[in-house]
Write a protein that holds these residues in place. Structure first.
Motif, short mmCIF file in Angstrom:
data_model
loop_
_atom_site.label_atom_id
_atom_site.label_comp_id
_atom_site.label_asym_id
_atom_site.label_seq_id
_atom_site.Cartn_x
_atom_site.Cartn_y
_atom_site.Cartn_z
N MET A 1 19.60 81.93 54.33
CA MET A 1 18.15 81.81 54.37
C MET A 1 17.60 82.86 55.31
O MET A 1 18.14 83.08 56.38
CB MET A 1 17.75 80.41 54.82
N ALA A 2 16.53 83.52 54.95
CA ALA A 2 15.92 84.57 55.78
C ALA A 2 15.26 83.95 57.00
O ALA A 2 14.73 82.84 56.96
CB ALA A 2 14.90 85.34 54.97
N SER A 3 15.28 84.69 58.09
CA SER A 3 14.63 84.20 59.31
C SER A 3 13.13 84.35 59.19
O SER A 3 12.63 85.12 58.36
CB SER A 3 15.13 85.00 60.52
N LYS A 4 12.39 83.63 60.02
CA LYS A 4 10.93 83.69 59.99
C LYS A 4 10.44 85.12 60.26
O LYS A 4 9.53 85.59 59.62
CB LYS A 4 10.33 82.73 61.02
N ALA A 5 11.08 85.81 61.19
CA ALA A 5 10.67 87.17 61.54
C ALA A 5 10.76 88.10 60.34
O ALA A 5 9.91 88.96 60.15
CB ALA A 5 11.51 87.71 62.69
N SER A 6 11.77 87.93 59.49
CA SER A 6 11.91 88.83 58.34
C SER A 6 10.89 88.53 57.25
O SER A 6 10.66 89.33 56.38
CB SER A 6 13.32 88.74 57.77
N LEU A 7 10.26 87.34 57.30
CA LEU A 7 9.27 86.98 56.29
C LEU A 7 7.85 87.33 56.70
O LEU A 7 6.94 87.28 55.89
CB LEU A 7 9.35 85.48 56.00
N GLU A 8 7.65 87.68 57.97
CA GLU A 8 6.30 87.99 58.43
C GLU A 8 5.82 89.29 57.80
O GLU A 8 6.56 90.24 57.65
CB GLU A 8 6.26 88.11 59.95
N VAL A 9 4.58 89.30 57.43
CA VAL A 9 3.96 90.47 56.82
C VAL A 9 2.81 90.90 57.71
O VAL A 9 1.96 90.10 58.05
CB VAL A 9 3.45 90.15 55.40
N SER A 10 2.79 92.15 58.07
CA SER A 10 1.72 92.67 58.90
C SER A 10 0.81 93.53 58.04
O SER A 10 1.25 94.16 57.09
CB SER A 10 2.30 93.50 60.04
N SER A 11 -0.46 93.54 58.37
CA SER A 11 -1.42 94.33 57.62
C SER A 11 -2.37 95.00 58.59
O SER A 11 -2.84 94.36 59.53
CB SER A 11 -2.20 93.41 56.66
N LEU A 12 -2.64 96.29 58.38
CA LEU A 12 -3.60 97.00 59.23
C LEU A 12 -5.00 96.49 58.96
O LEU A 12 -5.34 96.11 57.84
CB LEU A 12 -3.53 98.50 58.95
N LEU A 13 -5.82 96.49 59.98
CA LEU A 13 -7.21 96.06 59.85
C LEU A 13 -8.03 97.16 59.20
O LEU A 13 -7.97 98.32 59.61
CB LEU A 13 -7.76 95.74 61.24
N VAL A 14 -8.78 96.81 58.16
CA VAL A 14 -9.65 97.77 57.47
C VAL A 14 -11.04 97.15 57.36
O VAL A 14 -11.20 95.94 57.42
CB VAL A 14 -9.11 98.15 56.08
N PRO A 15 -12.07 97.99 57.18
CA PRO A 15 -13.44 97.46 57.07
C PRO A 15 -13.61 96.51 55.89
O PRO A 15 -12.93 96.62 54.89
CB PRO A 15 -14.29 98.72 56.87
N SER A 16 -14.55 95.60 56.04
CA SER A 16 -14.89 94.66 54.98
C SER A 16 -15.60 95.40 53.85
O SER A 16 -16.53 96.17 54.08
CB SER A 16 -15.80 93.58 55.55
N VAL A 17 -15.18 95.15 52.63
CA VAL A 17 -15.80 95.78 51.46
C VAL A 17 -17.26 95.35 51.34
O VAL A 17 -18.14 96.16 51.02
CB VAL A 17 -15.03 95.44 50.17
N VAL A 18 -17.54 94.09 51.64
CA VAL A 18 -18.92 93.60 51.56
C VAL A 18 -19.80 94.38 52.54
O VAL A 18 -20.91 94.79 52.21
CB VAL A 18 -18.98 92.09 51.85
N GLU A 19 -19.32 94.61 53.75
CA GLU A 19 -20.10 95.35 54.74
C GLU A 19 -20.26 96.81 54.34
O GLU A 19 -21.31 97.40 54.53
CB GLU A 19 -19.47 95.22 56.12
N LEU A 20 -19.20 97.40 53.76
CA LEU A 20 -19.30 98.78 53.28
C LEU A 20 -20.37 98.91 52.21
O LEU A 20 -21.09 99.90 52.14
CB LEU A 20 -17.96 99.26 52.71
#
Length: 120
Positions: A1-20
């Motif tokens: 079974m994969a560890s919790k750390a290997s399942l974490e997904v990180s995403s860079l912060l980008v502007p909101s499309v609605v605000e754009l």
């Protein structure tokens, strides 16, 4: 079974499309232009073919969830997306966390972005 750390997904912060979309601009930000996707050309004389609409309502059946519950969830989601951006920012994605408001799976400053905000 994969560890919790290997399942974490990180995403860079980008502007909101609605605000754009509220900004006065005569051009589309380059991160949203998808020249990497070929446009389908369907020859049909001198006019453009229309793409038929797909009724997604008929896809949401036989899943075992009460329709009232689904309606309530949809209403809550609609209300969230109507909130001012400052309120939505309280739920903004953070590094190392796949849950939150904003775009998912943004891993590069050069990555092409989708035309939609989401909450996961």
């Amino acid at each position: 079974m994969a560890s919790k750390a290997s399942l974490e997904v990180s995403s860079l912060l980008v502007p909101s499309v609605v605000e754009l979309s509220k900004e006065l601009s005569t051009s589309i930000p380059s991160r949203y232009l998808r020249s990497d996707i070929e446009k389908a050309v369907v020859p049909n004389g001198d006019h453009v073919l229309e793409i038929p609409a797909i009724d997604m309502q008929k896809l949401l059946v036989n899943h075992g969830f009460d329709s009232t519950l689904l309606g309530n969830i949809k209403a809550e989601i609609d209300e969230f997306f109507k909130l001012p951006i400052e309120e939505k920012k309280k739920w903004w994605k953070s590094p190392g966390n796949a849950e939150g408001f904003g775009q998912a799976f943004v891993v590069s400053d050069n990555q092409k972005l989708d035309w939609g905000d989401l909450s996961v």
